[in-house]
Motif scaffolding. Structure first.
Motif, short mmCIF file in Angstrom:
data_model
loop_
_atom_site.label_atom_id
_atom_site.label_comp_id
_atom_site.label_asym_id
_atom_site.label_seq_id
_atom_site.Cartn_x
_atom_site.Cartn_y
_atom_site.Cartn_z
N THR A 11 0.80 -1.26 -0.09
CA THR A 11 0.01 0.16 0.08
C THR A 11 0.92 1.39 0.02
O THR A 11 0.52 2.15 -0.66
CB THR A 11 -0.84 0.08 1.12
OG1 THR A 11 -1.62 -1.04 1.52
CG2 THR A 11 -1.80 1.23 1.29
N ARG A 12 1.79 1.26 0.78
CA ARG A 12 2.78 2.25 0.85
C ARG A 12 3.68 2.65 -0.54
O ARG A 12 3.76 3.83 -0.96
CB ARG A 12 3.89 2.35 1.95
CG ARG A 12 3.23 2.38 3.36
CD ARG A 12 4.40 2.70 4.23
NE ARG A 12 5.47 1.59 4.36
CZ ARG A 12 5.25 0.52 5.11
NH1 ARG A 12 4.27 0.47 6.04
NH2 ARG A 12 6.30 -0.50 5.42
N GLU A 13 3.83 1.55 -1.23
CA GLU A 13 4.47 1.66 -2.43
C GLU A 13 3.58 2.33 -3.61
O GLU A 13 3.95 3.18 -4.42
CB GLU A 13 4.92 0.40 -3.05
CG GLU A 13 6.29 -0.01 -2.10
CD GLU A 13 6.65 -1.49 -2.51
OE1 GLU A 13 6.02 -2.09 -3.67
OE2 GLU A 13 7.64 -2.11 -2.20
N LYS A 15 1.05 4.20 -2.88
CA LYS A 15 0.71 5.82 -2.67
C LYS A 15 1.94 6.60 -3.09
O LYS A 15 1.83 7.73 -3.29
CB LYS A 15 0.53 5.78 -1.07
CG LYS A 15 -0.69 5.34 -0.70
CD LYS A 15 -1.10 5.27 0.83
CE LYS A 15 -2.09 5.09 1.31
NZ LYS A 15 -2.32 5.10 2.82
N ASN A 16 3.09 5.98 -3.22
CA ASN A 16 4.47 6.68 -3.43
C ASN A 16 4.98 6.17 -4.70
O ASN A 16 6.21 6.11 -4.84
CB ASN A 16 5.35 6.77 -2.36
CG ASN A 16 4.81 7.45 -1.12
OD1 ASN A 16 4.53 8.36 -1.08
ND2 ASN A 16 4.58 6.57 -0.21
N PRO A 17 4.22 6.32 -6.03
CA PRO A 17 4.95 5.76 -7.18
C PRO A 17 6.01 6.66 -7.75
O PRO A 17 6.89 6.07 -8.18
CB PRO A 17 3.71 5.56 -8.07
CG PRO A 17 2.83 6.49 -7.73
CD PRO A 17 2.88 6.44 -6.29
N TRP A 18 5.91 7.90 -7.55
CA TRP A 18 6.72 8.83 -8.18
C TRP A 18 8.28 9.07 -7.37
O TRP A 18 9.09 8.90 -7.65
CB TRP A 18 6.20 10.26 -8.11
CG TRP A 18 5.10 10.39 -9.18
CD1 TRP A 18 3.80 10.57 -9.15
CD2 TRP A 18 5.41 10.52 -10.62
NE1 TRP A 18 3.11 10.71 -10.35
CE2 TRP A 18 4.15 10.54 -11.38
CE3 TRP A 18 6.40 10.44 -11.52
CZ2 TRP A 18 3.93 10.77 -12.64
CZ3 TRP A 18 6.32 10.38 -12.67
CH2 TRP A 18 5.06 10.54 -13.34
N LEU A 19 7.95 8.63 -5.96
CA LEU A 19 8.99 8.86 -4.96
C LEU A 19 9.73 7.26 -5.10
O LEU A 19 11.20 7.49 -5.31
CB LEU A 19 8.45 8.61 -3.68
CG LEU A 19 9.61 8.84 -2.50
CD1 LEU A 19 10.46 10.07 -2.70
CD2 LEU A 19 9.08 8.60 -1.05
N ARG A 20 9.31 6.21 -5.44
CA ARG A 20 9.92 4.80 -5.88
C ARG A 20 10.55 5.18 -7.13
O ARG A 20 11.82 4.69 -7.31
CB ARG A 20 9.01 4.25 -5.87
CG ARG A 20 9.47 2.52 -6.10
CD ARG A 20 8.53 1.39 -6.02
NE ARG A 20 7.78 1.30 -7.14
CZ ARG A 20 6.44 1.64 -7.16
NH1 ARG A 20 5.89 2.15 -6.15
NH2 ARG A 20 5.81 1.62 -8.34
N LYS A 21 9.87 5.75 -8.09
CA LYS A 21 10.39 5.88 -9.45
C LYS A 21 11.86 6.78 -9.30
O LYS A 21 12.78 6.64 -10.07
CB LYS A 21 9.40 6.39 -10.55
CG LYS A 21 9.92 6.70 -11.87
CD LYS A 21 10.27 5.06 -12.58
CE LYS A 21 8.83 4.27 -12.78
NZ LYS A 21 9.06 3.03 -13.35
#
Length: 288
Positions: A11-13, A15-21
């Motif tokens: 869920t956290r991932e 919510k933060n797709p741009w941060l992960r990218k």
């Protein structure tokens, strides 16, 4: 508990797709710069040629007026165009970004900090860095599913359109660059390049294994509850528990199987020694 934690992480991932990218491309950038340092400061000045576009650049620069960085830029651009023509979007944004970043960085370094001679007079020392730095960068890229382009694109084309084995194709390309180094640059550089070719894949495999290295525990004990509680609540991991029987005494035992990061492994081993000193622990390495 394991499933609940995995769902929360997922869920956290989401919510933060741009941060992960952003983190992923930051890692790609660092990896490419590590490779560029090894190639520009150690491989190019010593004319080492043991595979890839940068090694052909070393040989071609001796035969023409092209600088290694400019030749790398030209070839990588051409291979990307070829990749889009034969592979379509399969080339991938990561490959395009990695390839262009490496090409631009090498060309920029040639203009900002020209290298007219090797950094030291120790070719073996420089060979170590010429192998190790690009290998570390490549290993990090491979580990996150990216590549630096170049001859990898040729491998992707061969995989899609022929029956040739990729490893064989890349080995042929690498050997060709070493053979060219023998004739164009000289036998000394050719021998160093041969040594680099043999060591390169070993270093890449070793770095990838160490990046992913975990410790697998098989714990044979009489009282599994304190150990399982420590694994779940303190280490935030999970485990598999099953019953076993001693071959000599025929006493019933419990086997706990779990896999941990290296830091966690030390904590668990010390905990078991304190709370269950009669337990038998089997620890093995795993990178997959």
């Amino acid at each position: 508990q394991m499933c609940i934690r995995d769902r929360r992480m997922a869920t956290r991932e989401i919510k933060n797709p741009w941060l992960r990218k952003l983190a992923e491309y930051g890692l790609i950038t660092v990896s490419i710069w590590i490779m560029v340092l090894g190639v520009y400061f150690f491989k190019f000045p010593n004319n080492f040629a043991f595979g890839g576009v940068t090694c052909f650049s070393t040989v071609v620069s001796k035969m023409t007026n092209w600088t290694p960085g400019d030749f790398t830029f030209m070839v990588n651009t051409g291979l990307l165009v070829l990749g889009f023509f034969f592979l379509g979007t399969d080339v991938g944004i990561k490959t395009v970004y990695s390839s262009m970043l490496m090409s631009f960085s090498l060309s920029a370094l040639e203009r900002i900090y020209p290298m007219y001679s090797p950094l030291t007079y120790e070719p073996m020392l420089e060979l170590v860095f010429a192998i190790f730095l690009p290998a570390v960068g490549s290993a990090i890229l491979f580990n996150i599913g990216a590549s630096s382009g170049g001859t990898d694109i040729i491998a992707m084309i061969l995989k899609k359109h022929t029956s040739m084995h990729i490893g064989t194709a890349l080995l042929v390309v690498d050997i060709a660059s070493v053979v060219m180094a023998f004739f164009v640059i000289g036998p000394t550089t050719g021998l160093y390049s041969s040594l680099g070719l043999m060591a390169k894949s070993l270093v890449i495999d070793g770095v990838i294994e160490n990046i992913n290295m975990c410790k697998c525990f098989n714990i044979i004990c009489d009282d599994p509850d304190p150990i399982c509680d420590y694994i779940i609540h303190d280490l935030k991991r999970s485990a598999t528990v099953y019953k076993a029987q001693g071959a000599f005494t025929h006493h019933e035992k419990t086997v706990i199987m779990t896999t941990l990061k290296r830091g966690q492994a030390v904590k668990l081993r010390n905990f078991i020694k304190r709370t269950e000193p009669t337990a038998f622990i089997l620890i093995s390495n795993s990178s997959e």
